[in-house]
Design a protein around this motif. Sequence first.
Motif, PDB file in Angstrom:
ATOM      1  N   GLU A   6       0.827  -1.197   0.000  1.00 16.69           N
ATOM      2  CA  GLU A   6       0.000   0.000   0.000  1.00 16.69           C
ATOM      3  C   GLU A   6       0.866   1.254   0.000  1.00 16.69           C
ATOM      4  O   GLU A   6       1.995   1.247   0.512  1.00 16.69           O
ATOM      5  N   SER A   7       0.300   2.320  -0.541  1.00 11.04           N
ATOM      6  CA  SER A   7       0.951   3.624  -0.508  1.00 11.04           C
ATOM      7  C   SER A   7      -0.122   4.702  -0.610  1.00 11.04           C
ATOM      8  O   SER A   7      -1.282   4.413  -0.914  1.00 11.04           O
ATOM      9  N   GLY A   8       0.293   5.944  -0.337  1.00 10.20           N
ATOM     10  CA  GLY A   8      -0.610   7.067  -0.522  1.00 10.20           C
ATOM     11  C   GLY A   8      -1.199   7.662   0.736  1.00 10.20           C
ATOM     12  O   GLY A   8      -1.916   8.660   0.682  1.00 10.20           O
ATOM     13  N   GLY A   9      -0.923   7.061   1.873  1.00 12.40           N
ATOM     14  CA  GLY A   9      -1.447   7.612   3.109  1.00 12.40           C
ATOM     15  C   GLY A   9      -0.728   8.900   3.500  1.00 12.40           C
ATOM     16  O   GLY A   9       0.244   9.313   2.864  1.00 12.40           O
ATOM     17  N   PRO A  14      -9.491  17.842   7.645  1.00 10.80           N
ATOM     18  CA  PRO A  14     -10.893  17.446   7.441  1.00 10.80           C
ATOM     19  C   PRO A  14     -11.454  18.081   6.173  1.00 10.80           C
ATOM     20  O   PRO A  14     -11.194  19.255   5.897  1.00 10.80           O
ATOM     21  N   GLY A  15     -12.186  17.287   5.420  1.00 11.10           N
ATOM     22  CA  GLY A  15     -12.715  17.743   4.148  1.00 11.10           C
ATOM     23  C   GLY A  15     -11.802  17.491   2.973  1.00 11.10           C
ATOM     24  O   GLY A  15     -12.212  17.666   1.814  1.00 11.10           O
ATOM     25  N   GLY A  16     -10.582  17.070   3.243  1.00  7.76           N
ATOM     26  CA  GLY A  16      -9.619  16.823   2.191  1.00  7.76           C
ATOM     27  C   GLY A  16      -9.783  15.466   1.536  1.00  7.76           C
ATOM     28  O   GLY A  16     -10.708  14.704   1.861  1.00  7.76           O
ATOM     29  N   SER A  17      -8.862  15.187   0.610  1.00  5.28           N
ATOM     30  CA  SER A  17      -8.915  13.949  -0.162  1.00  5.28           C
ATOM     31  C   SER A  17      -7.562  13.245  -0.152  1.00  5.28           C
ATOM     32  O   SER A  17      -6.515  13.889  -0.013  1.00  5.28           O
ATOM     33  N   LEU A  18      -7.617  11.940  -0.325  1.00  8.24           N
ATOM     34  CA  LEU A  18      -6.419  11.121  -0.508  1.00  8.24           C
ATOM     35  C   LEU A  18      -6.765   9.996  -1.458  1.00  8.24           C
ATOM     36  O   LEU A  18      -7.920   9.527  -1.488  1.00  8.24           O
ATOM     37  N   ARG A  19      -5.764   9.540  -2.201  1.00  7.93           N
ATOM     38  CA  ARG A  19      -5.927   8.332  -2.992  1.00  7.93           C
ATOM     39  C   ARG A  19      -4.885   7.316  -2.552  1.00  7.93           C
ATOM     40  O   ARG A  19      -3.681   7.566  -2.651  1.00  7.93           O
ATOM     41  N   LEU A  20      -5.373   6.197  -2.063  1.00  6.36           N
ATOM     42  CA  LEU A  20      -4.507   5.102  -1.671  1.00  6.36           C
ATOM     43  C   LEU A  20      -4.335   4.145  -2.843  1.00  6.36           C
ATOM     44  O   LEU A  20      -5.252   3.941  -3.635  1.00  6.36           O
TER      45      LEU A  20
END
Length: 115
Positions: A6-9, A14-20
């Motif tokens: 896994e990667s991307g953490g 709050p309210g933001g975005s991430l793609r793992l």
Amino acid sequence: QVQLVESGGGLVQPGGSLRLSCAASGFTFSLYAMTWYRQASGKERELVATISSTASTNYADSVKGRVTISRDNAKNTVYLQMNSLKPEDTAVYYCSVFYFTKRFWGQGTQVTVSS
């Protein structure tokens, strides 16, 4: 052997975005359902989202409408796009596959939602 990485953490407000991302190897990726789980500190591991080999998806009620699971069979990779993140989404996120008679796990990636 089966490997899931896994990667991307990271830390996000709050309210933001991430793609793992989860890169898989050691098995025929396109034939297997892939699942994202998460585990918050002091809590049990819980299922977040699943994508089947035919790309049908299922989500936990707690993330429905905010999270999208997808897969790229050419890259042997499964993704988890997370939007409108909340502090309660803070956890270690794991990808997983049930291969033959065993469930395999990645090492996890930490997601922290905090201002």
